[in-house]
Write an enzyme that holds these catalytic residues in place. Structure first.
Site, PDB file in Angstrom:
ATOM      1  N   ASP A  67       0.821  -1.211   0.000  1.00 33.36           N
ATOM      2  CA  ASP A  67       0.000   0.000   0.000  1.00 33.36           C
ATOM      3  C   ASP A  67       0.855   1.261   0.000  1.00 33.36           C
ATOM      4  OD1 ASP A  67       0.933  -0.502   2.597  1.00 33.36           O
ATOM      5  OD2 ASP A  67      -1.034  -1.051   3.347  1.00 33.36           O
ATOM      6  N   ASP A 139      -7.470  -2.962  14.300  1.00 36.31           N
ATOM      7  CA  ASP A 139      -8.868  -3.184  13.903  1.00 36.31           C
ATOM      8  C   ASP A 139      -9.014  -4.414  12.997  1.00 36.31           C
ATOM      9  OD1 ASP A 139      -7.773  -2.298  11.532  1.00 36.31           O
ATOM     10  OD2 ASP A 139      -9.117  -0.585  11.271  1.00 36.31           O
ATOM     11  N   HIS A 141      -7.270  -5.030  10.205  1.00 34.20           N
ATOM     12  CA  HIS A 141      -6.991  -4.838   8.772  1.00 34.20           C
ATOM     13  C   HIS A 141      -5.702  -5.533   8.352  1.00 34.20           C
ATOM     14  CE1 HIS A 141      -4.756  -0.803   9.763  1.00 34.20           C
ATOM     15  NE2 HIS A 141      -3.840  -1.694   9.445  1.00 34.20           N
ATOM     16  N   GLU A 146      -9.705  -2.149   5.369  1.00 34.59           N
ATOM     17  CA  GLU A 146     -10.319  -1.871   6.661  1.00 34.59           C
ATOM     18  C   GLU A 146     -11.554  -2.755   6.841  1.00 34.59           C
ATOM     19  OE1 GLU A 146      -8.647  -0.292   8.658  1.00 34.59           O
ATOM     20  OE2 GLU A 146      -8.026   1.719   8.035  1.00 34.59           O
TER      21      GLU A 146
HETATM   22  C1  F6R Z   1       1.493  -1.462   6.104  1.00 29.61           C
HETATM   23  C2  F6R Z   1       0.253  -2.205   6.217  1.00 29.61           C
HETATM   24  C3  F6R Z   1      -0.545  -2.202   7.482  1.00 29.61           C
HETATM   25  C4  F6R Z   1       0.298  -2.542   8.713  1.00 29.61           C
HETATM   26  C5  F6R Z   1      -0.570  -2.537   9.966  1.00 29.61           C
HETATM   27  C6  F6R Z   1       0.250  -2.756  11.225  1.00 29.61           C
HETATM   28  O1  F6R Z   1       2.046  -1.610   4.807  1.00 29.61           O
HETATM   29  O2  F6R Z   1      -0.135  -2.770   5.264  1.00 29.61           O
HETATM   30  O3  F6R Z   1      -1.575  -3.147   7.359  1.00 29.61           O
HETATM   31  O4  F6R Z   1       0.879  -3.805   8.540  1.00 29.61           O
HETATM   32  O5  F6R Z   1      -1.241  -1.316  10.067  1.00 29.61           O
HETATM   33  O6  F6R Z   1       1.129  -1.689  11.399  1.00 29.61           O
HETATM   34  P1  F6R Z   1       2.246  -1.710  12.536  1.00 29.61           P
HETATM   35  O7  F6R Z   1       3.229  -2.752  12.155  1.00 29.61           O
HETATM   36  O8  F6R Z   1       2.839  -0.330  12.506  1.00 29.61           O
HETATM   37  O9  F6R Z   1       1.549  -2.018  13.812  1.00 29.61           O
END
Ligand code: F6R
Length: 267
Positions: A67, A139, A141, A146
């Site tokens: 992303d 959450d 995701h 989401e």
């Molecule tokens: C980032 C991504 C997100 C993160 C998720 C956890 O490329 O795709 O899904 O993997 O938000 O983020 P952290 O590791 O910062 O807790």
């Protein structure tokens, strides 16, 4: 789903890095799917060390990130493009022309749509992702899919939830600076990877991990879609595993599996 519970975040990074190294040593022109955020940083540091010590070479590897925020310039300090160059691609010797992230600098809706289609096409034309690294949001995701995302979704623009914007505010000067939109691979796109490795560390991920591993398959917890994939490894530290009801069983299965993989007897 292989659920591996390790003592701490350092061991999670060690195991994740060795899965990536095995993949690239077996197939030097592998296609890797990569994540950003706080969780994979320690894994990327280990990959950089492995490249610097000559254990592995990444110059033939193709990458696709999950992303990118919409509306940040490519060289913005918080863009995922900047993060990847700094944390992995440049220090580990990747060929930048083989490293792909969605282009979130476009702002016109039609251009964004074209960018999403082109990203899907590039993944397809590369032969598909061999190994996909994932984190998980509090959450539930994966990537920026989401809660409520279609389980069959493809790369597209998604609005971030307030929860995700708050979680990511730590990387920005002010919470208001966190973009509202991102381009993200879809859940259907992610499920096409041949192998998936999800990393989660810390107690703040425990509830989402429980829903991913033991909850029902539901669009309300996008990560639960991974239950449909035949080659998923979930690497957890003790805190992230703390809500799992069947922890003992996962540890029992893991003991058997690792004994067999290292050529031993069933314990
Ligand atoms: C980032 C991504 C997100 C993160 C998720 C956890 O490329 O795709 O899904 O993997 O938000 O983020 P952290 O590791 O910062 O807790």
């Amino acid at each position: 789903m292989r659920v591996v519970i390790l003592e701490n975040a350092d061991q999670v990074a060690g195991r994740a890095a060795s899965l990536v190294l095995q993949q690239v040593q077996r197939k030097p022109d592998s296609v890797l799917g990569l994540a950003t955020g706080g969780t994979p940083l320690a894994t990327y540091r280990r990959l950089v060390d492995a490249a610097r010590s000559g254990q592995v070479a990444f110059h033939q590897v193709t990458t696709f990130n999950l992303d990118e925020y919409v509306g940040l310039t490519a060289d913005h300090p918080q863009s995922y493009r900047t993060y990847m160059r700094k944390e992995l691609f440049e220090p580990a010797g990747f060929d930048l022309s083989r490293c792909h992230l969605p282009d979130g600098t476009r702002v016109a809706w039609e251009e964004l749509q074209r960018e999403c289609q082109s990203y899907e096409r590039q993944i397809r034309e590369s032969g598909g992702i061999d190994l996909q690294i994932l984190g998980i949001g509090t959450d539930g995701h994966i990537a920026f899919n989401e809660p409520g995302s279609s389980l069959a979704s493809r790369t597209r623009v998604k609005a971030l939830t307030e929860q995700t914007r708050q979680d990511n505010a730590r990387f920005f000067a002010s919470p208001d600076d966190v973009p509202k939109l991102a381009i993200t691979m879809g859940i259907g796109t992610i499920l096409e990877a041949r192998q998936i490795v999800l990393l989660a560390t810390g107690g703040q991920k425990a509830k989402a991990v429980h829903a991913l591993v033991e909850g029902p398959l539901t669009a309300q917890v996008p990560a639960s879609a991974l239950q449909m994939h035949p080659q998923v490894t979930v690497l957890l530290d003790v805190e992230a595993a703390s809500w799992l009801a069947r922890k003992d069983y996962y540890q029992h299965v893991e003991a058997i599996q690792s004994a067999l993989e290292s050529g031993g007897q069933i314990p």
